[in-house]
Design a protein around this motif. Structure first.
Motif, mmCIF file in Angstrom:
data_model
loop_
_atom_site.group_PDB
_atom_site.id
_atom_site.type_symbol
_atom_site.label_atom_id
_atom_site.label_comp_id
_atom_site.label_asym_id
_atom_site.label_seq_id
_atom_site.Cartn_x
_atom_site.Cartn_y
_atom_site.Cartn_z
ATOM 1 N N ILE A 53 37.812 37.226 52.387
ATOM 2 C CA ILE A 53 37.964 37.137 50.935
ATOM 3 C C ILE A 53 37.997 35.671 50.532
ATOM 4 O O ILE A 53 38.805 34.894 51.063
ATOM 5 C CB ILE A 53 39.242 37.833 50.440
ATOM 6 N N ASN A 92 38.260 32.903 47.225
ATOM 7 C CA ASN A 92 38.763 32.835 45.856
ATOM 8 C C ASN A 92 38.548 31.420 45.323
ATOM 9 O O ASN A 92 39.090 30.449 45.868
ATOM 10 C CB ASN A 92 40.251 33.203 45.825
ATOM 11 N N ARG A 107 40.474 28.003 46.143
ATOM 12 C CA ARG A 107 41.930 28.079 46.217
ATOM 13 C C ARG A 107 42.415 28.773 47.479
ATOM 14 O O ARG A 107 43.437 28.402 48.062
ATOM 15 C CB ARG A 107 42.454 28.834 44.987
ATOM 16 N N GLU A 108 41.665 29.774 47.926
ATOM 17 C CA GLU A 108 42.165 30.558 49.063
ATOM 18 C C GLU A 108 41.013 31.261 49.765
ATOM 19 O O GLU A 108 40.062 31.714 49.132
ATOM 20 C CB GLU A 108 43.175 31.599 48.575
ATOM 21 N N THR A 109 41.120 31.311 51.067
ATOM 22 C CA THR A 109 40.232 32.138 51.876
ATOM 23 C C THR A 109 41.096 32.944 52.839
ATOM 24 O O THR A 109 41.962 32.385 53.514
ATOM 25 C CB THR A 109 39.239 31.284 52.678
ATOM 26 N N GLU A 155 44.862 28.201 52.526
ATOM 27 C CA GLU A 155 45.210 27.973 51.119
ATOM 28 C C GLU A 155 45.015 26.506 50.763
ATOM 29 O O GLU A 155 45.239 25.611 51.590
ATOM 30 C CB GLU A 155 46.656 28.401 50.866
ATOM 31 N N THR A 208 47.347 36.802 46.408
ATOM 32 C CA THR A 208 46.947 35.998 45.250
ATOM 33 C C THR A 208 45.628 36.487 44.650
ATOM 34 O O THR A 208 45.493 36.611 43.423
ATOM 35 C CB THR A 208 46.827 34.527 45.666
ATOM 36 N N HIS A 209 44.663 36.799 45.485
ATOM 37 C CA HIS A 209 43.347 37.213 44.970
ATOM 38 C C HIS A 209 43.375 38.617 44.380
ATOM 39 O O HIS A 209 42.424 39.031 43.711
ATOM 40 C CB HIS A 209 42.301 37.140 46.080
ATOM 41 N N ASP A 210 44.464 39.375 44.625
ATOM 42 C CA ASP A 210 44.575 40.745 44.109
ATOM 43 C C ASP A 210 45.352 40.829 42.793
ATOM 44 O O ASP A 210 45.526 41.917 42.251
ATOM 45 C CB ASP A 210 45.279 41.643 45.141
ATOM 46 N N THR A 269 44.992 35.292 37.116
ATOM 47 C CA THR A 269 44.689 34.302 38.154
ATOM 48 C C THR A 269 45.952 33.779 38.824
ATOM 49 O O THR A 269 45.957 33.532 40.038
ATOM 50 C CB THR A 269 43.879 33.141 37.548
ATOM 51 N N GLU A 284 37.793 32.121 37.355
ATOM 52 C CA GLU A 284 38.054 32.537 38.734
ATOM 53 C C GLU A 284 36.909 33.417 39.217
ATOM 54 O O GLU A 284 36.414 34.280 38.489
ATOM 55 C CB GLU A 284 39.372 33.317 38.808
ATOM 56 N N ASN A 303 35.986 35.776 42.677
ATOM 57 C CA ASN A 303 36.538 36.347 43.909
ATOM 58 C C ASN A 303 35.446 37.147 44.616
ATOM 59 O O ASN A 303 34.722 37.924 43.974
ATOM 60 C CB ASN A 303 37.713 37.269 43.562
#
Length: 428
Positions: A89, A91, A116-118, A139, A189-191, A195, A411, A413
C-alpha cells in the motif's frame, strides 16, 4: 297327429335358434379377447426381456474402467499454498498551507509533496487454528526521510484444539497490534476516512495512534433479550507507555477494556456504541495513567440500491482523568483534559464519498487551552486499488502558531497485490 308334432318342432326350432346364435357370438368374442390377451402378454414379456438386457448392459462397465491402472505418484502440495497473501500500500500526500507548519521534530512541512507511508501487508493461515499477520511500514514525516518499523505483527488464534468451539466465540491475538481504544485508533493511516487522524485521537493517543505489544481476547456476551443485537468485549494486557497520556516506556503493564454494543434495525439501519478504558498502575518510577473513551456510529445502507448508497454518522469522545504525559517527570494536571470528534459521510455512487468532520480538544498538558478544526472532504475511487481524496481544513486554536490556518490536502492511495480488508466506512 304327425302334422301337429312337425308344427311343434318347427315352432321350437324358431324359438331356440336366436339364443343359440347369441351364444356363439359371445363365445367368439371371448376367443378374440383371449387371443388379444395372449398377444399382449407375449409383447409385454418381450419388452421385459429387452429392458432386462439393457439394464444388464448398463451395469457391465468396461474392464478398463472397472479396474483402471493405478500409477502411484508422489502426493503434491499446491504450489504456494503456504505462502502469505501480500499487499503493498502506497500513500502520497500533497499539501498547500497559508501558514508555516512544523512536525514534532521541528521540520517545516507546509507546501510539501510527500510519499507519507508505504506498507507491506502479509497475511496467511498458520494452521487450522490461527492466522498470521505482519505489516511492515515505512513512514515519512518529511519528504525523502523514511523510518521503518513493524506497524502490526500478530497471530490471531481462532480456535483452540481442546475445544470443539471456543466458549463465547473467544478469539485471541498475541503480538504487536493496534489496541481496541475507540473506533479510529484501530485504522491504519491509509484507511482513515480523512487524510489525517482526528485531533483528539492525536492529542490523547499519539500522532500515529496507539500501537503496543501484548495479548488480546475478544468474546461475545449473550443477549437473549434482543435477537437483533450483539454485545462483545475485548480485554487486553500490554506493555505500559507509548501512548500520549503516558509515553514512558518504563511504565508497568497496562490494561485496556473495550465493550461494544451493536444493533440492527429495520430498513438497513445499524447502530454501534462502544466504551474504552485504559489504565496502568504506578510503579518503576512512573505514575499511574488512566484514559477513557466513548464511541458511536450510525450506519444506513438501504436494501434497495444499498450496494452504492450509504450514510454514516460517527462520534468519539476521549478524556484522561489521570495522566503522566511528560517524558522527564510526572506532570500533575488538575483539570481533566477532554476532546471529541464528530463526522458525517454520504456515499453518492459506487465511487464517490463526501463528508465533513469537526474536532475539538483540550491541550493535554494545559486543558485550559483548546484546539478546534473543521474538515470537509471528498473521496473518489478509480477502483478498489486506487483512491483519490481532497480535504480542506480550517483551524481555530489557542495555540498561536496554528490559529486561523487553512490547509488544502490532496491524497492518493494505491494497492498492489491482494486486497486487504476494507475499513468500516467503505461500502463495496
Amino acid at each position: 297327429m304327425r302334422q301337429s308334432f312337425i308344427a311343434i318342432f318347427i315352432f321350437a326350432l324358431v324359438l331356440i335358434h336366436p339364443a343359440f346364435a347369441q351364444d356363439n357370438a359371445v363365445q367368439e368374442l371371448k376367443n378374440q379377447i383371449e387371443s388379444l390377451k395372449q398377444d399382449y402378454e407375449k409383447r409385454i414379456l418381450e419388452l421385459e426381456q429387452k429392458v432386462q438386457q439393457l439394464e444388464t448392459q448398463m451395469l457391465q462397465v468396461p474392464e478398463a474402467e472397472v479396474a483402471p491402472q493405478v500409477v502411484e505418484t508422489p502426493q503434491q502440495t499446491a504450489p504456494g499454498i503456504l505462502n502469505p497473501a501480500i499487499s503493498v500500500i502506497g500513500n502520497f500526500v500533497g499539501r498547500a498551507d497559508d501558514q508555516e507548519v512544523f512536525n514534532e521534530e521541528g521540520d517545516r512541512i507546509d507546501d510539501k509533496l510527500n510519499v507519507r507511508e508505504t506498507e507491506i501487508d502479509f497475511r496467511v493461515p498458520v494452521d487450522p487454528y490461527a492466522d498470521g499477520v505482519l505489516i511492515v511500514a515505512f513512514e515519512s514525516e518529511f519528504p525523502g526521510e523514511f523510518e521503518a518499523g513493524v506497524e502490526e505483527g500478530f497471530v490471531n488464534i481462532k480456535k483452540l484444539p481442546f475445544w470443539d468451539q471456543n466458549p463465547l466465540g473467544l478469539k485471541l491475538k498475541v503480538g504487536r497490534f493496534r489496541p481496541a481504544f475507540g473506533k479510529t485508533n484501530i485504522l491504519h493511516t491509509h484507511d482513515l476516512p480523512t487524510t489525517f487522524r482526528p485531533m483528539p485521537v492525536e492529542e490523547f493517543l499519539g500522532e500515529e495512534g496507539f500501537v503496543q505489544n501484548g495479548l488480546s481476547g475478544t468474546f461475545f456476551i449473550p443477549t437473549p433479550w434482543d435477537s437483533a443485537a450483539s454485545l462483545d468485549a475485548t480485554v487486553e494486557i500490554m506493555d505500559g507507555g507509548n501512548i500520549a497520556v503516558s509515553p514512558q516506556t518504563e511504565s508497568r503493564l497496562s490494561y485496556l477494556g473495550h465493550l461494544r454494543y451493536f444493533r440492527t434495525f429495520e430498513g438497513g439501519h445499524d447502530m454501534e456504541v462502544g466504551w474504552s478504558s485504559y489504565f496502568h498502575p504506578s510503579g518503576n518510577g512512573v505514575g499511574a495513567a488512566t484514559a477513557h473513551g466513548a464511541d458511536f456510529l450510525y450506519r444506513w445502507k438501504p436494501f434497495r440500491q444499498g450496494q452504492w448508497r450509504s450514510y454514516l454518522l460517527g462520534a468519539e469522545l476521549i478524556f484522561a482523568p489521570n495522566l503522566t504525559a511528560d517524558e522527564e517527570e510526572e506532570i500533575v494536571v488538575d483539570d481533566t483534559p477532554l476532546g471529541f470528534t464528530a463526522f458525517t459521510q454520504w456515499q453518492f455512487d459506487r465511487r464517490t464519498y463526501a463528508g465533513i468532520r469537526y474536532d475539538q480538544t483540550d491541550v493535554l498538558l494545559s486543558p485550559d487551552l483548546q484546539r478546534r478544526s473543521i474538515t470537509p472532504y471528498l473521496s473518489y475511487y478509480f477502483s478498489e486499488f486506487l483512491r483519490f481524496r481532497v480535504n480542506f481544513e480550517h483551524r481555530w486554536s489557542d495555540l498561536e502558531e496554528e490559529d486561523g490556518r487553512n490547509s488544502l490536502v490532496l491524497e492518493l492511495n494505491w494497492v498492489f497485490g491482494s486486497h486487504p480488508p476494507e475499513p468500516y466506512w467503505v461500502n463495496k
